[in-house]
Every structure is written in C-alpha cells, then in structure tokens.
Design a protein around this motif. Structure first.
Motif, PDB file in Angstrom:
ATOM      1  N   LYS A  15       0.831  -1.201   0.000  1.00 46.90           N
ATOM      2  CA  LYS A  15       0.000   0.000   0.000  1.00 46.90           C
ATOM      3  C   LYS A  15       0.866   1.253   0.000  1.00 46.90           C
ATOM      4  CE  LYS A  15      -4.326  -1.649   2.122  1.00 46.90           C
ATOM      5  NZ  LYS A  15      -4.059  -3.098   2.137  1.00 46.90           N
ATOM      6  N   ARG A  16       2.155   1.059  -0.197  1.00 50.47           N
ATOM      7  CA  ARG A  16       3.112   2.154  -0.191  1.00 50.47           C
ATOM      8  C   ARG A  16       3.963   2.130  -1.465  1.00 50.47           C
ATOM      9  NH1 ARG A  16       2.004   0.139   4.787  1.00 50.47           N
ATOM     10  NH2 ARG A  16       1.939   1.554   6.592  1.00 50.47           N
ATOM     11  N   PRO A  17       3.336   2.147  -2.630  1.00 53.15           N
ATOM     12  CA  PRO A  17       4.126   2.071  -3.861  1.00 53.15           C
ATOM     13  C   PRO A  17       5.006   3.290  -4.096  1.00 53.15           C
ATOM     14  CG  PRO A  17       1.850   2.610  -4.371  1.00 53.15           C
ATOM     15  CD  PRO A  17       1.893   2.263  -2.909  1.00 53.15           C
ATOM     16  N   GLU A  18       4.695   4.405  -3.415  1.00 54.10           N
ATOM     17  CA  GLU A  18       5.548   5.584  -3.556  1.00 54.10           C
ATOM     18  C   GLU A  18       6.953   5.299  -3.035  1.00 54.10           C
ATOM     19  OE1 GLU A  18       3.645   5.777   0.465  1.00 54.10           O
ATOM     20  OE2 GLU A  18       2.926   5.349  -1.571  1.00 54.10           O
ATOM     21  N   ARG A  19       7.050   4.490  -1.969  1.00 54.32           N
ATOM     22  CA  ARG A  19       8.382   4.134  -1.478  1.00 54.32           C
ATOM     23  C   ARG A  19       9.039   3.135  -2.423  1.00 54.32           C
ATOM     24  NH1 ARG A  19      10.918   0.991   3.734  1.00 54.32           N
ATOM     25  NH2 ARG A  19      12.988   1.925   3.484  1.00 54.32           N
TER      26      ARG A  19
END
Length: 260
Positions: free
Chosen positions: A129-133
């Motif tokens: 749920k953290r594809p930005e990282r």
C-alpha cells in the motif's frame, strides 16, 4: 512459508511482521486479526510450558488491545527459507506486513530482493500500500522477471498508487482491488498486467456492489488485462461465493506479458 487459502497464490512468505494503517482499506485488516490470534497461541504455549516459536514475534508488533503498533520485526530465519524449497512455488510476499513499510530498512528490502533474485524457480507476488516508497527506491533493487509487484487500490481516493506502481522496475505489475469499497471509473490500466478484485470479509465487512466489479472487469476486457475475481466477501464469504455473472474469473498473467 505456509500454504495459503488465498485463491490467487499458493503459499505465503513472511520475512517481515508488523504494520500500521494508511487508508480505508486497512480498517478491518485481516493480518491484524491473524496476528492477534497468533499472540493468543504464543501465550497459551507458554502457559503449557511449551516454546511458542515464531508466534511470539507478533507480541512485539501489537498493542495490548491487539492493534498494529507500527513496530516491525525482521525475521532473518524466514528470509532464507526460499533457498530450501526445491519445487517451484507462487508466493505472496508478506501477507503479515507491508514490505515497503517506512520502518523496514532499505538494506533488509535489498536482502529480500537478493533472495528473490537468486530463487528464480519461484514466482514472488509482492503487494504494498506504499508504492511511492517502492518507486523511490526502485533503482536500488534488482527486478528479475519472477518478481511481480502490486499495489492495493480500494477506492478512487488512492488511485495515485497506480501511477507510483508504474514507476517501479518490475516487469509484471498488478492491482489488488480488495476490499473494493467503491467504483473505479477513472482507473487506467496502461502498464498494468493483472487485476484482482474482491470484497471484504469477516467481522464488520463493508458491502461491495456488483456494478463496481463489472466496471473493473469490463475495463480489463477492453485492454486485454487478465482479471481475477477473488470473492464477494461478507460475513460468510464461502456462502457468497466468487461467481460474477454466472462464471468464475481466474485469469493470471502469462509469460508473454513480461515483454510489455
């Protein structure tokens, strides 16, 4: 490693344990409920005078009320397990955490990728749920073709995750629209190779409308993207089943799609 009842995978691999909630899709987190049960098992084992084993690790990542506390446990023993599995397997990576959680160190993520790179006989389905990282550190990771990278998209509110996913180096990228909490009329599938849809299950499960599912399925059909319908969900998910308009959708990415 454990065999999984999740319809779109075979087994789970959990080198990281622990998480924190970031969006509405996390509200009734299945992994959190499972962790709470594992803590109870660990305590029962100690009461019997037995070794609780790895279940004791879950006490480190939950509050006394059984909620994620944001702590992360790095399971170095579990990290090495894929090297011991001789038969090819499809593995869901970190069903009990988010491998790109902000508290997972970059060097440990790189160690996870090194294992996946070395174990090319297995297919690793990495979901975050953290594809930005994932996008931010993508250049520091080696994306062998056996690593499928996915993100959760439960509503229009988190559609930016799809753009972030497109920025990672994985050759196969997928979306998990589960629990699907609303329609996705603005979803675009360019650069996406697989879509999973499912309704929420368990206590307090929020309803999913058939039109929301059909909207995603029809979009996939128009763009020739494999579509997998996991379940309707609800309190009794077995009774609700997984038929959509009288048929089962079990489509999976094919090797040829790696060339996209």
């Amino acid at each position: 490693m454990a065999n999984s009842k999740i319809e779109w995978t075979e087994s789970v691999w959990n080198p990281v344990v622990g998480c924190s909630k970031v969006s509405q899709g996390c509200k009734h987190c299945y992994a959190e409920r499972m962790a709470k049960r594992l803590v109870a098992m660990a305590r029962a084992a100690r009461d019997r005078g037995d070794d609780p084993g790895r279940t004791a690790n879950y006490e480190k990542v939950l509050t006394p009320q059984g909620r994620w506390n944001g702590a992360i446990f790095l399971d170095w023993d579990a990290l090495r397990e894929p090297h011991t599995w001789r038969q090819p397997r499809v593995l869901f990576v970190n069903s009990m955490s988010d491998p790109f959680h902000e508290n997972v160190p970059l060097d440990f993520i790189q160690e996870m990728f090194a294992v996946m790179n070395a174990c090319r006989m297995h297919t690793f389905q990495v979901l975050t749920k953290r594809p930005e990282r994932a996008a931010a550190i993508s250049a520091h990771l080696t994306w062998t073709p056996n690593i499928w990278m996915g993100t959760s998209v439960e509503s229009e509110e988190v559609l930016e995750r799809v753009d972030n996913l497109r920025a990672v180096g994985s050759l196969t990228r997928f979306l998990s629209c589960e629990p699907l909490l609303g329609p996705l009329p603005h979803l675009t599938l360019d650069g996406i190779h697989w879509v999973i849809v499912g309704g929420e299950s368990g206590p307090g499960a929020r309803p999913m409308e058939a039109e929301w599912v059909r909207g995603v399925q029809q979009r996939c059909a128009r763009q020739s993207v494999p579509f997998f319908f996991k379940q309707w969900g609800g309190v009794n998910k077995k009774k609700a089943g997984r038929l959509l308009d009288g048929r089962t959708f079990d489509e999976m990415p094919q090797p040829a799609e790696l060339a996209r």
